[in-house]
Design a protein around this motif. Structure first.
Motif, PDB file in Angstrom:
ATOM      1  N   SER A  93       0.827  -1.217   0.000  1.00  0.00           N
ATOM      2  CA  SER A  93       0.000   0.000   0.000  1.00  0.00           C
ATOM      3  C   SER A  93       0.858   1.263   0.000  1.00  0.00           C
ATOM      4  CB  SER A  93      -0.945   0.015   1.208  1.00  0.00           C
ATOM      5  OG  SER A  93      -1.775  -1.119   1.187  1.00  0.00           O
ATOM      6  N   SER A  94       1.936   1.203  -0.743  1.00  0.00           N
ATOM      7  CA  SER A  94       2.833   2.360  -0.815  1.00  0.00           C
ATOM      8  C   SER A  94       2.741   2.968  -2.196  1.00  0.00           C
ATOM      9  CB  SER A  94       4.280   1.936  -0.518  1.00  0.00           C
ATOM     10  OG  SER A  94       5.155   2.995  -0.779  1.00  0.00           O
ATOM     11  N   SER A  95       2.400   4.252  -2.261  1.00  0.00           N
ATOM     12  CA  SER A  95       2.325   4.927  -3.545  1.00  0.00           C
ATOM     13  C   SER A  95       3.412   5.981  -3.711  1.00  0.00           C
ATOM     14  CB  SER A  95       0.954   5.594  -3.723  1.00  0.00           C
ATOM     15  OG  SER A  95       0.738   6.526  -2.669  1.00  0.00           O
ATOM     16  N   ASP A  96       3.999   6.441  -2.602  1.00  0.00           N
ATOM     17  CA  ASP A  96       5.034   7.472  -2.678  1.00  0.00           C
ATOM     18  C   ASP A  96       6.231   6.940  -3.458  1.00  0.00           C
ATOM     19  OD1 ASP A  96       3.448   9.055  -1.176  1.00  0.00           O
ATOM     20  OD2 ASP A  96       4.460   8.599   0.738  1.00  0.00           O
ATOM     21  N   GLY A  97       6.702   7.721  -4.353  1.00  0.00           N
ATOM     22  CA  GLY A  97       7.906   7.347  -5.078  1.00  0.00           C
ATOM     23  C   GLY A  97       7.655   6.556  -6.334  1.00  0.00           C
ATOM     24  N   GLU A  98       6.376   6.148  -6.591  1.00  0.00           N
ATOM     25  CA  GLU A  98       6.124   5.341  -7.781  1.00  0.00           C
ATOM     26  C   GLU A  98       6.390   6.132  -9.048  1.00  0.00           C
ATOM     27  OE1 GLU A  98       2.872   2.855  -8.374  1.00  0.00           O
ATOM     28  OE2 GLU A  98       2.781   2.081  -6.350  1.00  0.00           O
ATOM     29  N   GLU A  99       6.010   7.435  -9.053  1.00  0.00           N
ATOM     30  CA  GLU A  99       6.240   8.231 -10.254  1.00  0.00           C
ATOM     31  C   GLU A  99       7.736   8.404 -10.504  1.00  0.00           C
ATOM     32  OE1 GLU A  99       4.092   9.152 -12.480  1.00  0.00           O
ATOM     33  OE2 GLU A  99       2.525   8.134 -11.335  1.00  0.00           O
ATOM     34  N   ILE A 100       8.481   8.639  -9.413  1.00  0.00           N
ATOM     35  CA  ILE A 100       9.930   8.761  -9.556  1.00  0.00           C
ATOM     36  C   ILE A 100      10.514   7.456 -10.087  1.00  0.00           C
ATOM     37  CG2 ILE A 100      12.074   9.157  -8.300  1.00  0.00           C
ATOM     38  CD1 ILE A 100      10.533  10.949  -6.390  1.00  0.00           C
ATOM     39  N   SER A 101      10.002   6.340  -9.520  1.00  0.00           N
ATOM     40  CA  SER A 101      10.477   5.038  -9.963  1.00  0.00           C
ATOM     41  C   SER A 101      10.178   4.840 -11.438  1.00  0.00           C
ATOM     42  CB  SER A 101       9.812   3.930  -9.137  1.00  0.00           C
ATOM     43  OG  SER A 101      10.196   2.666  -9.606  1.00  0.00           O
ATOM     44  N   CYS A 102       9.014   5.291 -11.887  1.00  0.00           N
ATOM     45  CA  CYS A 102       8.633   5.156 -13.287  1.00  0.00           C
ATOM     46  C   CYS A 102       9.566   5.971 -14.182  1.00  0.00           C
ATOM     47  CB  CYS A 102       7.185   5.600 -13.471  1.00  0.00           C
ATOM     48  SG  CYS A 102       6.582   5.438 -15.166  1.00  0.00           S
ATOM     49  N   ILE A 103       9.886   7.188 -13.770  1.00  0.00           N
ATOM     50  CA  ILE A 103      10.793   8.032 -14.557  1.00  0.00           C
ATOM     51  C   ILE A 103      12.186   7.412 -14.620  1.00  0.00           C
ATOM     52  CG2 ILE A 103      11.939  10.274 -14.612  1.00  0.00           C
ATOM     53  CD1 ILE A 103       9.386  11.439 -13.330  1.00  0.00           C
ATOM     54  N   GLU A 104      12.621   6.928 -13.469  1.00  0.00           N
ATOM     55  CA  GLU A 104      13.951   6.296 -13.427  1.00  0.00           C
ATOM     56  C   GLU A 104      13.982   5.048 -14.303  1.00  0.00           C
ATOM     57  OE1 GLU A 104      17.076   4.418 -10.155  1.00  0.00           O
ATOM     58  OE2 GLU A 104      15.153   5.256  -9.502  1.00  0.00           O
ATOM     59  N   PHE A 105      12.902   4.275 -14.277  1.00  0.00           N
ATOM     60  CA  PHE A 105      12.812   3.083 -15.125  1.00  0.00           C
ATOM     61  C   PHE A 105      12.941   3.459 -16.597  1.00  0.00           C
ATOM     62  CE2 PHE A 105       9.749   0.536 -17.695  1.00  0.00           C
ATOM     63  CZ  PHE A 105      10.531  -0.594 -17.825  1.00  0.00           C
ATOM     64  N   GLY A 106      12.227   4.514 -17.005  1.00  0.00           N
ATOM     65  CA  GLY A 106      12.302   4.940 -18.395  1.00  0.00           C
ATOM     66  C   GLY A 106      13.704   5.332 -18.802  1.00  0.00           C
ATOM     67  N   ASN A 108      16.561   4.350 -17.389  1.00  0.00           N
ATOM     68  CA  ASN A 108      17.414   3.154 -17.414  1.00  0.00           C
ATOM     69  C   ASN A 108      17.170   2.332 -18.668  1.00  0.00           C
ATOM     70  OD1 ASN A 108      18.578   3.796 -14.957  1.00  0.00           O
ATOM     71  ND2 ASN A 108      17.108   2.573 -13.770  1.00  0.00           N
ATOM     72  N   LEU A 109      15.900   2.232 -19.063  1.00  0.00           N
ATOM     73  CA  LEU A 109      15.574   1.437 -20.243  1.00  0.00           C
ATOM     74  C   LEU A 109      16.128   2.096 -21.501  1.00  0.00           C
ATOM     75  CD1 LEU A 109      14.174  -1.181 -20.971  1.00  0.00           C
ATOM     76  CD2 LEU A 109      12.042   0.090 -21.295  1.00  0.00           C
ATOM     77  N   GLU A 110      16.039   3.426 -21.576  1.00  0.00           N
ATOM     78  CA  GLU A 110      16.607   4.129 -22.727  1.00  0.00           C
ATOM     79  C   GLU A 110      18.116   3.926 -22.814  1.00  0.00           C
ATOM     80  OE1 GLU A 110      15.466   8.185 -22.342  1.00  0.00           O
ATOM     81  OE2 GLU A 110      13.406   7.866 -23.066  1.00  0.00           O
ATOM     82  N   ARG A 111      18.778   3.923 -21.669  1.00  0.00           N
ATOM     83  CA  ARG A 111      20.231   3.701 -21.659  1.00  0.00           C
ATOM     84  C   ARG A 111      20.569   2.314 -22.199  1.00  0.00           C
ATOM     85  NH1 ARG A 111      22.784   0.953 -18.129  1.00  0.00           N
ATOM     86  NH2 ARG A 111      21.098   1.130 -16.580  1.00  0.00           N
ATOM     87  N   VAL A 112      19.818   1.304 -21.752  1.00  0.00           N
ATOM     88  CA  VAL A 112      20.061  -0.068 -22.213  1.00  0.00           C
ATOM     89  C   VAL A 112      19.778  -0.190 -23.705  1.00  0.00           C
ATOM     90  CG1 VAL A 112      19.230  -2.432 -22.053  1.00  0.00           C
ATOM     91  CG2 VAL A 112      19.656  -1.142 -19.970  1.00  0.00           C
ATOM     92  N   ILE A 113      18.680   0.421 -24.161  1.00  0.00           N
ATOM     93  CA  ILE A 113      18.331   0.357 -25.588  1.00  0.00           C
ATOM     94  C   ILE A 113      19.428   1.022 -26.426  1.00  0.00           C
ATOM     95  CG2 ILE A 113      16.702   1.183 -27.329  1.00  0.00           C
ATOM     96  CD1 ILE A 113      14.485   0.866 -25.240  1.00  0.00           C
ATOM     97  N   GLY A 114      19.964   2.138 -25.928  1.00  0.00           N
ATOM     98  CA  GLY A 114      21.042   2.803 -26.642  1.00  0.00           C
ATOM     99  C   GLY A 114      22.262   1.922 -26.786  1.00  0.00           C
ATOM    100  N   GLU A 115      22.636   1.216 -25.712  1.00  0.00           N
ATOM    101  CA  GLU A 115      23.785   0.310 -25.763  1.00  0.00           C
ATOM    102  C   GLU A 115      23.535  -0.835 -26.742  1.00  0.00           C
ATOM    103  OE1 GLU A 115      27.421  -1.531 -25.022  1.00  0.00           O
ATOM    104  OE2 GLU A 115      26.728   0.514 -24.617  1.00  0.00           O
ATOM    105  N   MET A 116      22.335  -1.411 -26.707  1.00  0.00           N
ATOM    106  CA  MET A 116      22.028  -2.512 -27.613  1.00  0.00           C
ATOM    107  C   MET A 116      21.988  -2.040 -29.058  1.00  0.00           C
ATOM    108  SD  MET A 116      19.188  -4.683 -25.435  1.00  0.00           S
ATOM    109  CE  MET A 116      19.221  -6.074 -26.564  1.00  0.00           C
TER     110      MET A 116
END
Length: 953
Positions: A93-106, A108-116
């Motif tokens: 039941s924790s919602s704090d930080g989910e938006e930040i986590s979502c931005i960070e995920f995006g 990180n994923l862009e960095r990995v896609i760039g390397e690949m």
């Protein structure tokens, strides 16, 4: 790194597919990101399928493949890490930080896609320059040489000598050693002798134990004891609770007074013999012990041993063996013969090499250019040292494997040496690991079965046992090939061992194999150095209580292991009594895994070969604690664990991607939340009770296996919620009047292929009402049916079973049918291949050959049957008849069928096998036994005074 790179790319692709197809995905990936990843992965997979790097067995991996694998692993970590964070955050039941986590995920994923993306561009440049134009591997559909056949060529002389020694008149216990290098055929020769019918009828007891370099004395004694018929009344679990002395004492008493043959396969240490031999009594009754070993000097140290050395095959026999595996019964084309003989000659007379290369050639197009390529590879090994030559030849077959088979083959290295692996479990593990690629719309399970068959046809995996339906039931791998798996896995960072003696080794990634305490060999690189730690799989060899308690925790918690583990395969709990009050308990390990940054992304958790189950003090509260801890590992796809109690935690529904849930010693009540797990494919418990599905129409559309439920669980609303089930086991106590109502619901399972119904109380009832089974409607999709205790009347066979159009395997076990007469009718059993009747009171059987037009195997056990109908022998597809503890007249009729087929139809292929328990054999039975032996010169038959065995000279 090709296998590791390919497996990692397939795994990322699989994660993307699951998120796209899941009805309630835990996260969403931006469409542009998903499309970019899919495009790059597809491009790199196509590149790898045509890319041929340096083909040697050096310890250096290809740099480009390493970069592809590392980038794909990074993508896995980013996506699955975010999935776990989101699921746990919601459950808490924790919602704090989910938006930040979502931005960070995006990001990180862009960095990995760039390397690949950069790696893909580099790969395309390599492709344009022709760097992937290696030797073309064009595969034919089915190899001519079958993995089912074991060739025995060039061993006639040693076979005769061994048989003479085994059945000689010398009364004292004798030890016989078969020596020779690995792969020369020692085990194959010993197995052929062990299964010879003359040998089977000469000895009262036969037992087989495989030692290898990894063993415990308790396991060796357990293997031997489980071979004895007297152990049938004791479960493996109860035997596992015994100490070495207790097992040894029972073994000794079981062998006393009996003429026995013990085979000790793959002996490496004379200490094993010293530890075992005092459990083998010497009653001077011509008992024998046969040993296979690579160490000739070890055979000389065995007192009273007759030693026989297996030599290399000569050129003629080498060529004959190669032809058998490549062409089967066909002849070699003339244009290939000269090159083929060179290939056979360069295998240096070692059968393992010949059949391995034969499997490679059989799976490839028969072109002169390709065969010359293989011949050149083998010629380059002539001047190498023996060990180096072994690996070089085996690597030839490995390097020619299609890339999709390489991860499957390397995965065999995670199992302990000489481990027999259940094929269905191997397939589930392959699927859960995520390195299988769906093709032509087939399910991943179907793809895995095809891959296993391909590896068997190539002679890289050995079939240990075939199932009744002709499918692979269990398999294993030769230890030389396993060494290849370990070495190649080390180079590719795909699989390997971590020793407690080197706890500070840097380990980047991802499977953990925990071995029990045992003696284990060390592996070295070609330069003499120890193998480095592995990237994708760890094996923790726990040699002391201290390490057993703390090492795994330290291993998982160490921050330097930069990528999380994905699999934890626990071979055994070793010699420890597994008490839930102890700190070394499963709940504690799950809690540690869920809290560790290196355990939180686990996909596979498996315990197999559990020696000590939970103590009786386990209760529902502890069970719930265990399952709450396990359910924090929300990325799990595969769980196989021991007995944990009688309840299920509702939090299990957090495991969004769970495929397999196995607890074969557990009785459980599933929570309603189980219906919210749409990807569940296999659920196997000792007994599991299912709740009613929710009214909002949840369906487990992926569920294929459900074991074991009661008839009460066959409620219509339950069965309609598992419409695609393929395998179902039903166990029930005493039948009640309402039972038939629910059994009728089975007809709605239109995709059910395997059904087992066991009524434990059936044989305690005088009869089951006729109307109980008369209206039973079984689904027409059934291919395999097993019944036990059902007490159906034989006259009910047409209505319930006989008309099933796709039935291939029918097993009628104890009290499944009642009555003394069975008369079949026409147009029944149109596709039946395997029929077993055991423990029924059948006396008279009337049938015609046309009633079983496709029957291949007939097995009769514990019957007072007067005779087997002669018409059975006229079935054109019949391959074998096996009788176990049947009447004398039934044995005689089987012999008559065999003789009739030989004399009147020239059919020498029909196999007739008779097995008798000691004390139940009569002289009338044994008079027919010489008719079945395969020895051409039968000079004399000698009977013992007790008429319990026959010796054929």
């Amino acid at each position: 790194m090709m296998a590791a790179a390919y497996a990692a790319l397939i795994s990322v692709n699989h994660i993307l597919d699951q998120l796209r197809l899941h009805p309630r995905p835990p996260i969403s990936i931006h469409t542009q990101h998903a499309q970019s990843l899919t495009r790059i992965i597809s491009s790199l997979l196509n590149f790898l399928e045509g890319y041929t790097p340096r083909v040697d067995h050096s310890d250096e991996a290809d740099e480009l493949e390493c970069r592809i694998a590392d980038a794909a692993h990074a993508a896995e970590d980013v996506i699955e890490g975010y999935i776990v964070d989101r699921i746990l955050a919601r459950s808490e039941s924790s919602s704090d930080g989910e938006e930040i986590s979502c931005i960070e995920f995006g990001r990180n994923l862009e960095r990995v896609i760039g390397e690949m993306d950069l790696i893909e561009k580099e790969a395309m440049l390599v492709k344009e320059k022709g760097g992937n134009q290696g030797q073309l591997r064009r595969l034919s559909s089915v190899p001519a040489g079958s993995g089912r056949d074991v060739a025995m060529i060039g061993v006639d002389e040693i076979l005769v000598k061994l048989m003479d020694t085994l059945i000689s008149d010398k009364s004292g216990r004798q030890t016989i050693s078969i020596t020779g290098m690995g792969g020369i055929g020692k085990t194959t020769l010993a197995r052929s002798i062990y299964e010879n019918q003359i040998v089977e009828h000469h000895f009262d007891i036969l037992a087989w134990v495989t030692v290898s370099q990894e063993y415990t004395m308790e396991d060796l004694l357990l293997q031997l004891f489980l071979c004895l018929r007297k152990s049938q009344g004791m479960s493996r679990e109860s035997l596992s609770e015994m100490s070495e002395d207790e097992l040894g004492e029972i073994l000794y008493k079981s062998l006393c007074g009996m003429r026995y043959l013990i085979v000790i396969d793959d002996l490496w240490d004379v200490e094993v013999w010293d530890g075992l031999q005092h459990f083998f009594p010497n009653d001077r009754n011509q008992s024998r012990i046969m040993i296979t070993t690579r160490l000739a000097n070890l055979a000389l140290r065995l007192s009273g041993s007759h030693s026989y050395e297996m030599n290399f095959l000569d050129e003629k026999d080498s060529w004959s063996l190669l032809c058998k595996y490549v062409f089967g019964k066909e002849s070699c084309p003339l244009e290939l013969e000269d090159t083929g003989r060179k290939i056979a000659r360069n295998c240096k007379g070692l059968p393992l090499f010949i059949i391995t290369i034969g499997g490679l050639l059989a799976a490839s197009e028969r072109t002169l250019g390709y065969w010359k390529h293989i011949a050149r590879d083998l010629i380059s090994t002539v001047n190498l040292e023996a060990d180096e030559r072994c690996l070089k030849i085996l690597y030839t077959s490995y390097n020619q494997l299609p890339v999709h088979l390489k991860p499957c083959f390397l995965y065999m290295g995670v199992f302990p040496e000489d481990r027999v692996v259940i094929a269905s479990e191997l397939i589930k593990l392959w699927v859960a690991e995520g390195f299988l690629r769906s093709i032509d719309g087939k399910s991943l399970d179907e793809v895995a079965k095809e891959y296993l068959k391909e590896l068997v046809d190539r002679n890289l995996i050995l079939v240990h046992k075939w199932g009744s339906g002709g499918k692979i039931k269990s398999c294993k791998i030769h230890d030389l090939l396993r060494d290849l798996c370990l070495r190649e896995a080390d180079k590719q960072k795909f699989a390997g061992f971590v020793r407690p003696g080197n706890p500070d080794a840097r380990i980047p990634q991802c499977r953990i194999l925990v071995h029990r305490r045992h003696r284990s060999k060390e592996l070295y690189h070609s330069d003499g150095s120890h193998m480095s730690p592995y990237k994708l799989s760890y094996a923790v060899d726990l040699r002391s209580d201290h390490y057993y308690d703390t090492y795994l925790y330290r291993f998982l918690a160490a921050s330097k292991y930069v990528s999380p583990a994905r699999s934890l395969i626990w071979d055994s709990f070793g010699d420890h009594s597994y008490d839930t009050s102890s700190k070394r308990n499963l709940e504690g390990y799950f809690e540690g895994l869920s809290e560790s940054p290196n355990g939180r992304l686990l996909r596979v958790f498996k315990i197999f070969d559990l020696r000590h189950r939970y103590s009786s003090s386990s209760d529902d509260r502890k069970s719930a604690y265990f399952q709450d801890s396990a359910s924090k590992l929300v990325n799990l796809r595969y769980i196989s664990y021991p007995q944990t109690g009688y309840s299920f935690s509702p939090s299990v529904c957090r495991l969004w991607n769970l495929y397999t849930l196995t607890a074969r010693h557990t009785t459980a009540v599933a929570p309603p939340e189980i219906w919210k797990m749409p990807l569940l494919r296999h659920v196997e418990f000792y007994s599991i009770s299912l709740p009613d599905p929710p009214i909002d129409g949840f369906v487990l559309g992926s569920l294929q296996t459900l074991c074991t439920v009661t008839i009460w669980d066959c409620r219509k609303k339950v069965l309609k919620s598992i419409p695609n089930i393929k395998k179902l086991k039903i166990h029930q106590g005493k039948l009640e009047s309402w039972s038939v109502i629910y059994l009728k619901n089975l007809a709605c399972l239109h995709k059910l292929e395997s059904l087992e119904i066991t009524i434990f109380g059936g044989f305690f009832q005088n009869s089951i009402p006729l109307e109980f089974w008369s209206n039973l409607a079984l689904p027409h999709s059934l291919k395999k049916l097993t019944l036990y205790g059902t007490r159906i009347r034989w006259e009910e066979m047409p209505a319930t079973i006989g008309w099933l159009p796709h039935l291939q395997v029918l097993k009628l076990k104890r009290d499944s049918f009642v009555g003394s007469e069975w008369e079949t009718v026409e147009r029944q059993f149109c596709k039946l291949k395997y029929l077993q009747i055991a423990g029924c009171d059948l006396v008279y059987w009337t049938t015609e050959s046309a009633h079983f037009p496709c029957l291949e195997h007939l097995q009769l056990e514990h019957l007072i049957l007067k005779e087997i109908p002669l018409a059975i022998g006229e079935i054109p597809t019949l391959q074998s008849i096996k009788l176990v503890d049947c009447s004398t007249s039934a044995v005689a009729s089987a012999t008559k069928i065999r003789e009739d087929q030989q004399e009147n139809y020239g059919n020498d292929d029909l196999q007739v096998q008779i097995e008798r328990s000691i004390g139940r054999t009569s002289k009338d039975d044994l008079q027919v036994l010489p008719q079945w032996n395969q020895v051409s010169d039968v000079r004399k038959i000698e009977w013992s005074k007790d008429i319990e065995w026959v010796r054929v000279y």
